[in-house]
Design a protein around this motif. Structure first.
Motif, short mmCIF file in Angstrom:
data_model
loop_
_atom_site.label_atom_id
_atom_site.label_comp_id
_atom_site.label_asym_id
_atom_site.label_seq_id
_atom_site.Cartn_x
_atom_site.Cartn_y
_atom_site.Cartn_z
N ASP A 1 37.07 17.06 -5.08
CA ASP A 1 35.68 17.48 -5.26
C ASP A 1 34.83 16.28 -5.65
N VAL A 2 33.51 16.47 -5.59
CA VAL A 2 32.58 15.37 -5.79
C VAL A 2 32.60 14.90 -7.24
N GLU A 3 32.71 15.79 -8.22
CA GLU A 3 32.70 15.37 -9.62
C GLU A 3 33.91 14.49 -9.94
N THR A 4 35.08 14.87 -9.43
CA THR A 4 36.27 14.04 -9.64
C THR A 4 36.10 12.69 -8.96
N LEU A 5 35.49 12.69 -7.78
CA LEU A 5 35.21 11.44 -7.07
C LEU A 5 34.36 10.52 -7.93
N LEU A 6 33.28 11.05 -8.52
CA LEU A 6 32.38 10.22 -9.31
C LEU A 6 33.08 9.68 -10.57
N THR A 7 33.92 10.49 -11.19
CA THR A 7 34.67 10.04 -12.36
C THR A 7 35.62 8.91 -11.99
N THR A 8 36.30 9.07 -10.85
CA THR A 8 37.24 8.04 -10.39
C THR A 8 36.51 6.72 -10.15
N VAL A 9 35.34 6.79 -9.56
CA VAL A 9 34.55 5.58 -9.30
C VAL A 9 34.08 4.96 -10.61
N ALA A 10 33.60 5.77 -11.54
CA ALA A 10 33.10 5.24 -12.82
C ALA A 10 34.20 4.52 -13.60
N LEU A 11 35.44 4.98 -13.45
CA LEU A 11 36.57 4.33 -14.13
C LEU A 11 37.01 3.05 -13.44
N GLY A 12 36.40 2.73 -12.29
CA GLY A 12 36.74 1.51 -11.58
C GLY A 12 38.03 1.60 -10.79
N GLU A 13 38.53 2.82 -10.54
CA GLU A 13 39.80 3.00 -9.84
C GLU A 13 39.64 2.92 -8.32
N ALA A 14 38.44 3.14 -7.81
CA ALA A 14 38.21 3.10 -6.37
C ALA A 14 36.70 3.15 -6.12
N ILE A 15 36.34 2.89 -4.88
CA ILE A 15 34.96 3.09 -4.45
C ILE A 15 34.91 4.32 -3.54
N ASP B 1 30.24 -1.62 -13.48
CA ASP B 1 30.79 -2.87 -14.00
C ASP B 1 31.24 -3.80 -12.89
N ASP B 2 31.30 -3.33 -11.66
CA ASP B 2 31.72 -4.18 -10.55
C ASP B 2 30.67 -5.26 -10.31
N PRO B 3 31.06 -6.54 -10.18
CA PRO B 3 30.08 -7.61 -9.94
C PRO B 3 29.22 -7.37 -8.69
N LEU B 4 29.77 -6.67 -7.70
CA LEU B 4 29.00 -6.41 -6.48
C LEU B 4 27.83 -5.46 -6.73
N ALA B 5 27.89 -4.70 -7.83
CA ALA B 5 26.86 -3.71 -8.10
C ALA B 5 25.49 -4.34 -8.33
N GLU B 6 25.46 -5.64 -8.62
CA GLU B 6 24.19 -6.32 -8.86
C GLU B 6 23.51 -6.76 -7.58
N LEU B 7 24.20 -6.68 -6.45
CA LEU B 7 23.62 -7.13 -5.18
C LEU B 7 22.60 -6.11 -4.67
N PRO B 8 21.58 -6.56 -3.92
CA PRO B 8 20.62 -5.61 -3.35
C PRO B 8 21.21 -4.82 -2.19
N GLU B 9 22.15 -5.41 -1.44
CA GLU B 9 22.83 -4.75 -0.33
C GLU B 9 24.10 -5.52 -0.02
N ILE B 10 24.92 -4.95 0.85
CA ILE B 10 26.23 -5.55 1.07
C ILE B 10 26.71 -5.23 2.48
N ARG B 11 27.70 -5.99 2.94
CA ARG B 11 28.38 -5.69 4.20
C ARG B 11 29.78 -5.16 3.90
#
Length: 312
Positions: free
Chosen positions: A242-256, A189-199
């Motif tokens: 762990d990686v699964e908790t990391l992915l859940t945290t990212v999906a919730l928009g709490e961090a990258i 849902d992050d607007p940046l996710a639509e970009l092809p690449e980023i700095r």
């Protein structure tokens, strides 16, 4: 004396002969090829007098003249020609014996516990397949670990080796397996996710997942990209183990989070996106072990399997 008696005595005499050494037979083979004592000595890394003494001893042991010598030439005698293939067979057989013996000496039996915090490590399966082929008597198990356990368990000797993502703390040795880019993992849902690449500069306002303090500082700094080109401070997001908790945290928009590029293929999840980061340094994958245990036969076998698989 009957003919039968003469035959028996001859057989007894042969049985009591002094068997030649493999070294002496090798000298004979080289001499048979070169027909020159000086060249043969050079090929055998011997002085000519030493080679001549060994060859003379061989002829005495066999009881026959193998090479007829003059000041200018040397040639095989009929006995030498007859014995040559037998001598070559003996030397070849001894080489085979050494090869088989060394193979068994290199064979390792035992059990390895190999940890990993990530199932998608490059080369993992190839290394384990190589280990099975080279050491069928060596058993192993792969144990899932979280991001704290991957190094703590290694230093505590709870596992023998770990497939990991460096940097590693002091006391741990590694062999590099592969290099690949890092990407940023962010909410779809992050607007940046639509970009092809980023700095990195575009991510300055995004908090990054944090890791437990038990993780080595050098490792945390690398995977949070704590040092940015523009010296901006990194915002801290929720702590994950762990990686699964990391992915859940990212999906919730709490961090990258920053992950190896291979995560695109092995860790797709609903609600997350992966984006190339132009100015982000690459990462490594590695096999790691406690440096103090590097000479253990089982660890040595695993290291050699890793080197073979990597170089194939």
């Amino acid at each position: 004396m009957t003919g039968r008696m003469r035959t028996v005595l001859a057989e007894v005499a042969v049985d009591r002969w002094a068997a030649p050494t493999t070294h002496q037979l090798r000298i004979f083979l080289v001499l048979a090829d070169e027909l020159h004592f000086g060249r043969a000595a050079a090929l055998m890394f011997m002085t000519q007098p030493a080679l001549s003494r060994q060859f003379d001893a061989l002829e005495r042991r066999l009881g026959v003249q193998l090479i007829a010598r003059t000041n200018r030439s040397a040639e095989l005698t009929p006995a030498g020609q007859a014995i040559l293939p037998e001598a070559r067979a003996v030397v070849d057989a001894m080489r085979g014996l050494r090869r088989v013996t060394r193979g068994h000496l290199r064979a390792v039996a035992g059990h390895l516990v190999i940890g990993t915090a990530e199932a998608s490590m490059p080369y993992t399966q190839a290394i384990l397949d190589e280990l099975r082929r080279g050491h069928p008597d060596l058993t192993f198990e792969v144990r899932p670990l979280d991001l704290v356990e991957q190094y703590e368990s290694l230093l505590a000797d709870e596992v023998d080796a770990v497939f990991c993502r460096p940097p590693v703390p002091e006391g741990i040795a590694t062999i590099q397996l592969a290099t690949e880019p890092r990407v940023v993992c962010l909410s779809a849902d992050d607007p940046l996710a639509e970009l092809p690449e980023i700095r990195l500069a575009r991510l300055r306002d995004h908090p990054v997942v944090s890791y437990p303090s038990e993780c080595p500082q050098v490792w945390r700094d690398f995977w949070t990209v704590a040092v940015r080109p523009d010296d901006t401070a990194v915002g801290s997001g929720p702590v994950v183990r762990d990686v699964e908790t990391l992915l859940t945290t990212v999906a919730l928009g709490e961090a990258i989070a920053f992950l190896p590029a291979v995560a695109r293929r092995f860790l797709p999840r609903p609600g997350i996106a992966f984006l190339d980061v132009i100015d982000l340094s690459p990462c490594l994958s590695a096999l790691a072990w406690h440096a103090a245990n590097g000479d253990r036969p089982t660890i040595t076998a695993l290291r050699r399997a890793a080197e073979t698989a990597r170089n194939r």
